[in-house]
Design an enzyme around this catalytic site. Structure first.
Site, PDB file in Angstrom:
ATOM      1  N   LYS A 240      39.086  71.012  61.575  1.00 23.41           N
ATOM      2  CA  LYS A 240      40.138  70.012  61.458  1.00 23.41           C
ATOM      3  C   LYS A 240      40.617  69.565  62.839  1.00 23.41           C
ATOM      4  O   LYS A 240      41.290  68.561  62.976  1.00 23.41           O
ATOM      5  CB  LYS A 240      41.312  70.588  60.661  1.00 23.41           C
ATOM      6  CG  LYS A 240      40.932  70.867  59.213  1.00 23.41           C
ATOM      7  CD  LYS A 240      42.101  71.337  58.379  1.00 23.41           C
ATOM      8  CE  LYS A 240      41.661  71.533  56.924  1.00 23.41           C
ATOM      9  NZ  LYS A 240      42.757  71.887  56.031  1.00 23.41           N
ATOM     10  N   ARG A 241      40.270  70.356  63.834  1.00 26.32           N
ATOM     11  CA  ARG A 241      40.721  70.011  65.182  1.00 26.32           C
ATOM     12  C   ARG A 241      39.876  68.937  65.840  1.00 26.32           C
ATOM     13  O   ARG A 241      40.254  68.379  66.850  1.00 26.32           O
ATOM     14  CB  ARG A 241      40.703  71.267  66.068  1.00 26.32           C
ATOM     15  CG  ARG A 241      41.988  72.064  66.022  1.00 26.32           C
ATOM     16  CD  ARG A 241      41.923  73.150  67.049  1.00 26.32           C
ATOM     17  NE  ARG A 241      40.882  74.130  66.714  1.00 26.32           N
ATOM     18  CZ  ARG A 241      41.141  75.292  66.132  1.00 26.32           C
ATOM     19  NH1 ARG A 241      42.362  75.619  65.857  1.00 26.32           N
ATOM     20  NH2 ARG A 241      40.162  76.127  65.852  1.00 26.32           N
TER      21      ARG A 241
END
Length: 473
Positions: A240-241
RNA sequence: GGUCCCUUCGUCUAGUGGUUAGGACGCUGGCCUUUCACGCCGGAAACACGGGUUCGAUCCCCGUAGGGACCGCCA
């Protein structure tokens, strides 16, 4: 026995595409067999669960049209159930109080790591017979070490065997008394009568210890099926980063973000379904077909890379056959984002139909439509330079004259005008079409030129041709 | 490191103890054509490696390599 499945996300962030696929496969199995699809929010991690994440997840499921039959249930509202189960296990001796502190455990873990040994809880408190005298404690499950192997048949992976020697005593209740994941899932799945647990492959290793808990609770374990993981386009685990990096490749981790990018929910559903599942050579499925054809047997075992290009193709394919009403409704927000909206009725339908098969996303279609709906649009500098040249001026001038004379401004009349100009000037249609295309839409790609002029309308067309004439001189 | 899982074109996949190993996306040549797109026709492109079983293995078994997951008072 009717099938009961559940989707049980933890609300610590948006719904990612792996979760969306898990939800989809559960939903498909439920619909396929007329069973129930249950939604359960696993929010026992109070630190990281947020109401925003819950809303995002529900909204994602609604957008994908994965409707649930029961729930959403929240684990934080079911604490009593878990307490009761823990009490029962404590009473029967299947669980015990443990006073090892996090610090002590960390030290043991660290030592094991240094000595290159596998860390398993050493059972320091297992037979200590601690009772609740006010000293802080956690509750641990007393894992059986005598029954040999835990064996189960996974619906996707096949026979899984795990030696009980490798299963240590996991924590079921924290120092603050709150129950942990492995206990909650089992208690809930038993209580909700779940018959099939379909979840990501990352849970495969948890399954044997959960089966031990089922047994300790005197419950029959459900059928399990573990879905292969979905990896990013780079072949690595979804992160998700790394959203910014992904976006450059037309890829997103968040399911809902595909709505923003202009994808049709069914296109995503169709794509996700084909990621890890197949029915012969078929690529395009209606919702109905998916429900009729889905089965766990068709699910593959290996992880898949997400291919944004194929999703784009599938989206275009889906748009080609979508109903006008559906397209119009889903397109509206994208147009609104550009400060325009579609005219009602046939005029709007014409615009959509003329662009649906040359757009990969709704966002792209909106971009195509702006010049028809507003005078605020971009001219592609390269197209202007290439096509709005002095040589084309006489042709454009002649077309203006012809169009001005038109009483009826229909598709047929426009075409006749074009053909007459080309013939009278001894030119070719292409020589006239391209400059007109750029003059009206700002770019060199569009639907057929007669159609463009017709959809644009007499007034707007003439205005733009006039200014183009100035540009060409 | 330990345990478990996985391995067919670049990607998603179909497939069988004997096939020219099929389809789709992408890439690419062509046709259609007022551009783009659609559509149509064609092309390049894969059974990870090594043993074994077998008359014969992509397929069955065992290794090797590579990838992944888990190993938390997260879920």
């Amino acid at each position: 026995m009717t099938i009961r499945v559940r989707f049980a996300p933890s609300p610590t962030g948006y719904l990612h595409i792996g979760g969306a696929r898990t939800a989809l496969f559960n939903w498909l199995l439920a619909r396929r067999h007329g069973g129930a699809f249950i939604l359960r929010i696993e929010d026992t991690d109070r630190e990281r669960s947020t109401p925003e994440a819950i809303e995002q997840i529900l909204e994602s499921l609604r957008w994908l049209e994965l409707d649930w039959d029961e729930g959403p249930f929240f684990q934080t509202q079911r604490i009593d159930l878990y307490r009761e189960a823990i009490g029962k296990l404590l009473d029967s001796g299947m669980a015990y109080l443990c006073r090892c502190t996090p610090g002590e455990l960390d030290a043991k873990r660290e030592r094991a790591r240094r000595e290159k040994r596998t860390y398993l809880y050493d059972g320091a408190c297992r037979d200590a017979g601690h009772s609740d005298d006010g000293t802080p404690y956690v509750v641990r499950f007393r894992s059986s070490h005598t029954a040999g192997d835990v064996v189960f048949e996974d619906g996707v992976v096949g026979l899984i065997r795990k030696s009980e020697q490798e299963l240590d005593d996991l924590i079921m209740a924290r120092t603050d008394g709150t129950p942990t994941y492995n206990l909650c899932v089992v208690v809930d799945d038993v209580e909700m009568g779940i018959t099939h647990v379909i979840r990501g492959m990352d849970h495969l290793n948890n399954t044997p210890r959960q089966i031990q808990i089922y047994r300790a609770l005197g419950a029959e374990p459900p059928k399990f099926a573990h879905l292969p993981m979905i990896h990013g386009p780079d072949g690595r685990k979804l992160s998700k980063r790394r959203d910014a990096e992904y976006r450059a490749q037309g890829f997103a981790v968040s399911a809902l973000e595909y709505r923003e990018m202009g994808y049709l929910p069914h296109a995503l559903v169709n794509y996700l379904a084909r990621l890890g599942w197949a029915h012969g050579d078929q690529e395009v499925f209606s919702r109905q077909e998916l429900v009729e054809l889905f089965s766990l047997e068709g699910v593959g075992r290996s992880a898949a890379l997400f291919d944004a290009k194929k999703l784009r193709w599938l989206n275009q394919t889906t748009m080609k056959s979508a109903s006008h009403e559906d397209l119009r409704e889903r397109l509206a927000p994208h147009l609104a984002g550009k400060g325009v909206s579609l005219p009602a009725g046939e005029a709007g339908q014409r615009l959509v139909d003329a662009h649906r098969e040359r757009s990969s996303t709704l966002e792209e279609m909106a971009l195509f439509l702006v010049p028809y709906l507003s005078d605020e649009f971009e001219f592609d500098a390269k197209a202007v330079k290439k096509h709005l040249k002095p040589a084309a001026a006489p042709l454009v001038q002649a077309l203006i004259t012809k169009l001005e004379e038109l009483r009826e401004f229909g598709l047929q009349e426009v075409e006749t005008a074009f053909r007459a100009v080309v013939e009278e000037q001894g030119s070719k249609l292409g020589k006239l079409a391209q400059p007109v295309r750029v003059a009206l839409t700002g770019r060199s790609r569009s639907p057929g030129i007669f159609e463009v002029v017709w959809m644009m309308g007499k007034e707007r067309s003439l205005e733009r041709l006039q200014s183009a004439l100035v540009e060409m001189a």
